[in-house]
Design a protein around this motif. Structure first.
Motif, PDB file in Angstrom:
ATOM      1  N   SER A 103       0.826  -1.214   0.000  1.00 42.12           N
ATOM      2  CA  SER A 103       0.000   0.000   0.000  1.00 42.12           C
ATOM      3  C   SER A 103       0.857   1.260   0.000  1.00 42.12           C
ATOM      4  O   SER A 103       0.337   2.369   0.057  1.00 42.12           O
ATOM      5  N   VAL A 115       3.612   3.649  -2.021  1.00 45.20           N
ATOM      6  CA  VAL A 115       4.025   3.968  -3.385  1.00 45.20           C
ATOM      7  C   VAL A 115       5.216   4.921  -3.299  1.00 45.20           C
ATOM      8  O   VAL A 115       5.234   5.830  -2.463  1.00 45.20           O
ATOM      9  N   LYS A 119      -1.777   8.663  -3.761  1.00 45.14           N
ATOM     10  CA  LYS A 119      -0.934   8.737  -4.960  1.00 45.14           C
ATOM     11  C   LYS A 119      -1.455   9.722  -6.000  1.00 45.14           C
ATOM     12  O   LYS A 119      -0.675  10.231  -6.799  1.00 45.14           O
ATOM     13  N   GLU A 178      -1.002   4.479  -0.844  1.00 42.54           N
ATOM     14  CA  GLU A 178      -1.696   4.236  -2.121  1.00 42.54           C
ATOM     15  C   GLU A 178      -2.863   5.210  -2.306  1.00 42.54           C
ATOM     16  O   GLU A 178      -3.068   5.739  -3.387  1.00 42.54           O
TER      17      GLU A 178
END
Length: 102
Positions: A41, A43, A90, A87
């Motif tokens: 999860s 990034v 993002k 996540e």
């Protein structure tokens, strides 16, 4: 961290800060949201340089790539900064058009 091996993967380097290790409890406490989140999860992004500060663009980085692979072909000024985001956040990091097309 002052020095990172070019042959380490980004995930390994991230683990140095988020996994339980002797002496990193303060860091883990500060990064609690990231340390307790599932790794998939998270990034990783690096800002494209040069770019407008009003409209920054980012490269999405593969956590399983080495630092050398991740930086290959990218412009850096002094030390690269890698942003680690959840996540769900993002969308706040617009990708460089080449990244979107590939």
């Amino acid at each position: 961290e002052s020095e990172v091996s070019e042959s380490s993967t980004l995930s390994e380097e991230l683990g140095k800060h988020l996994d339980v290790h002797p002496g990193n409890s303060t860091t883990r406490s500060t990064l609690r949201t990231f340390a307790t989140a599932p790794r998939d999860s998270l990034v990783l992004f690096m800002k494209r340089l040069p770019c407008s500060s009003a409209a920054p663009q980012y490269f999405k980085l593969d956590p399983n790539a080495t630092l050398m692979e991740s930086l290959n072909g990218k412009t850096m000024i002094e030390f690269p900064t890698i942003d680690v985001v959840m996540e769900v956040d993002k969308g706040r990091f617009p990708l460089f058009i080449r990244e979107v097309l590939t």
